[in-house]
Scaffold this motif. Structure first.
Motif, short mmCIF file in Angstrom:
data_model
loop_
_atom_site.label_atom_id
_atom_site.label_comp_id
_atom_site.label_asym_id
_atom_site.label_seq_id
_atom_site.Cartn_x
_atom_site.Cartn_y
_atom_site.Cartn_z
N PHE A 110 -4.31 -0.86 -16.83
CA PHE A 110 -2.94 -1.68 -15.87
C PHE A 110 -3.88 -3.02 -15.29
O PHE A 110 -5.31 -2.75 -15.15
N TYR A 111 -2.42 -3.37 -15.11
CA TYR A 111 -3.12 -4.78 -14.57
C TYR A 111 -3.33 -4.82 -12.86
O TYR A 111 -2.69 -3.97 -12.49
N VAL A 112 -4.27 -4.83 -12.24
CA VAL A 112 -3.90 -4.73 -11.13
C VAL A 112 -3.98 -5.98 -9.96
O VAL A 112 -4.59 -6.89 -10.23
N LEU A 113 -2.60 -6.21 -9.17
CA LEU A 113 -2.10 -7.28 -8.51
C LEU A 113 -1.70 -6.70 -6.87
O LEU A 113 -1.95 -5.88 -6.42
N THR A 114 -1.56 -8.20 -6.38
CA THR A 114 -1.82 -7.78 -4.98
C THR A 114 -0.36 -7.41 -5.19
O THR A 114 0.89 -7.06 -5.71
N PRO A 115 0.41 -6.41 -3.40
CA PRO A 115 1.11 -6.03 -3.33
C PRO A 115 2.86 -6.66 -3.82
O PRO A 115 2.85 -7.57 -3.67
N ASP A 116 3.75 -6.36 -3.43
CA ASP A 116 5.16 -6.99 -3.75
C ASP A 116 5.29 -7.36 -2.57
O ASP A 116 5.21 -6.90 -1.37
N PRO A 117 6.03 -8.60 -2.08
CA PRO A 117 6.23 -8.73 -0.56
C PRO A 117 6.78 -8.44 0.34
O PRO A 117 6.57 -7.59 1.48
N ASP A 118 7.71 -7.10 -0.26
CA ASP A 118 8.10 -6.27 0.92
C ASP A 118 7.52 -5.39 1.43
O ASP A 118 7.86 -4.51 1.69
N ILE A 119 6.22 -5.13 0.54
CA ILE A 119 5.94 -3.74 0.66
C ILE A 119 4.63 -4.10 1.22
O ILE A 119 4.35 -3.20 2.25
N GLY A 120 3.81 -5.09 1.78
CA GLY A 120 3.49 -5.15 2.21
C GLY A 120 1.56 -5.31 2.06
O GLY A 120 1.52 -4.75 1.48
N GLY A 121 0.63 -6.28 2.29
CA GLY A 121 -0.88 -5.84 1.84
C GLY A 121 -1.35 -5.12 2.53
O GLY A 121 -2.09 -4.39 1.79
N ASN A 122 -1.32 -4.67 3.92
CA ASN A 122 -2.28 -4.26 4.52
C ASN A 122 -2.16 -3.37 5.41
O ASN A 122 -0.96 -3.88 6.73
N ARG A 123 -1.53 -2.09 5.41
CA ARG A 123 -0.94 -0.85 6.48
C ARG A 123 -1.23 0.20 7.16
O ARG A 123 -1.94 0.98 6.33
N GLU A 124 -1.40 0.23 7.97
CA GLU A 124 -2.29 1.22 8.68
C GLU A 124 -3.53 0.91 8.76
O GLU A 124 -4.34 2.18 8.37
N GLY A 125 -4.49 0.72 8.21
CA GLY A 125 -5.15 0.00 7.87
C GLY A 125 -5.74 0.67 6.34
O GLY A 125 -6.96 0.17 6.02
N MET A 126 -4.56 0.17 5.69
CA MET A 126 -5.00 0.43 4.03
C MET A 126 -4.59 -0.61 3.53
O MET A 126 -3.55 -1.38 3.95
N ASN A 127 -5.55 -0.59 2.22
CA ASN A 127 -4.79 -1.84 1.58
C ASN A 127 -3.69 -1.51 0.81
O ASN A 127 -3.97 -0.33 0.31
N VAL A 128 -3.09 -2.23 0.02
CA VAL A 128 -1.78 -1.49 -1.13
C VAL A 128 -2.18 -2.74 -2.20
O VAL A 128 -2.56 -3.54 -2.16
N ILE A 129 -2.20 -2.15 -3.09
CA ILE A 129 -2.39 -3.15 -5.10
C ILE A 129 -1.44 -2.38 -5.35
O ILE A 129 -0.71 -1.30 -5.25
N LYS A 130 -0.96 -3.56 -6.68
CA LYS A 130 0.39 -3.06 -7.18
C LYS A 130 0.00 -3.02 -8.34
O LYS A 130 -1.28 -3.48 -9.32
N LEU A 131 0.06 -1.88 -9.38
CA LEU A 131 -0.42 -1.84 -10.97
C LEU A 131 1.04 -1.93 -12.25
O LEU A 131 1.68 -1.12 -11.42
N VAL A 132 0.56 -2.92 -12.72
CA VAL A 132 1.74 -2.35 -13.71
C VAL A 132 0.92 -2.52 -15.20
O VAL A 132 -0.28 -2.80 -15.64
N PRO A 133 1.94 -1.36 -16.00
CA PRO A 133 0.79 -0.92 -17.42
C PRO A 133 0.96 -2.51 -18.31
O PRO A 133 1.85 -3.30 -18.22
N LYS A 134 -0.41 -2.58 -19.00
CA LYS A 134 -0.75 -3.55 -19.58
C LYS A 134 0.21 -3.15 -21.31
O LYS A 134 0.68 -4.37 -21.37
N ILE A 135 0.48 -2.36 -21.00
CA ILE A 135 1.66 -1.99 -22.45
C ILE A 135 2.58 -0.99 -22.01
O ILE A 135 2.90 -0.24 -21.19
N PRO A 136 4.05 -2.20 -22.22
CA PRO A 136 5.08 -1.65 -21.78
C PRO A 136 5.13 0.03 -21.82
O PRO A 136 5.17 0.92 -22.57
N HIS A 137 6.24 0.90 -20.28
CA HIS A 137 6.13 2.14 -20.34
C HIS A 137 7.65 2.09 -19.98
O HIS A 137 7.81 1.80 -19.03
#
Length: 150
Positions: free
Chosen positions: A57-84
């Motif tokens: 996966f590519y590890v990216l910042t989360p989508d804006p509507d997801i938010g970055g830090n919720r309830e003390g948790m970090n959020v990351i976005k994973l996108v498959p390197k090879i389309p799935h």
């Protein structure tokens, strides 16, 4: 690995490393397939921890509507390197001590599947004997369940 889903419909997913079984109560079916056939499946590898995230996966910042830090948790976005075929992206909510508390999977049709985890136990099998472990990783479906072997 064993996952028991209670809603929206009861499902049991279980793998002992040799077989992977998926029981669907609503359909009265259980699909059984050799785990070896799934070793290259991105979704299966992700959930059993078979590969490193950075490899698949590519590890990216989360989508804006997801938010970055919720309830003390970090959020990351994973996108498959090879389309799935099934996964467009995955968002993970991770605690400071690296526990995944929530997973959101988005498919190519815009369907979002949310998995929330609670009552997480770290290494709960370490003090169990082999008989107790076998009991956890076995499942006998109800009578009249159609068994489909792939």
């Amino acid at each position: 690995m064993r996952w028991d889903y209670t809603s929206p419909d009861r499902q049991v997913l279980i793998s002992d490393g040799k077989l992977f079984s998926m029981y669907f109560e609503k359909l009265h079916q259980m699909i059984v397939t050799p785990a070896e056939k799934l070793k290259n499946d991105l979704t299966y590898s992700f959930f059993i921890g078979h590969s490193k995230l950075m490899d698949d996966f590519y590890v990216l910042t989360p989508d804006p509507d997801i938010g970055g830090n919720r309830e003390g948790m970090n959020v990351i976005k994973l996108v498959p390197k090879i389309p799935h075929a099934q996964i467009e992206n995955i968002h993970l909510w991770v605690t400071g001590d690296s526990l995944i508390r929530r997973i959101t999977l988005l498919d190519h049709f815009g369907t979002e599947t949310v998995l929330s985890f609670s009552d997480i136990k770290i290494d709960p099998l370490k003090d169990l004997d082999e008989k107790a472990i076998r009991k956890i990783f076995s499942f006998t479906p109800p009578e009249n369940t159609e068994i489909i072997e792939q």
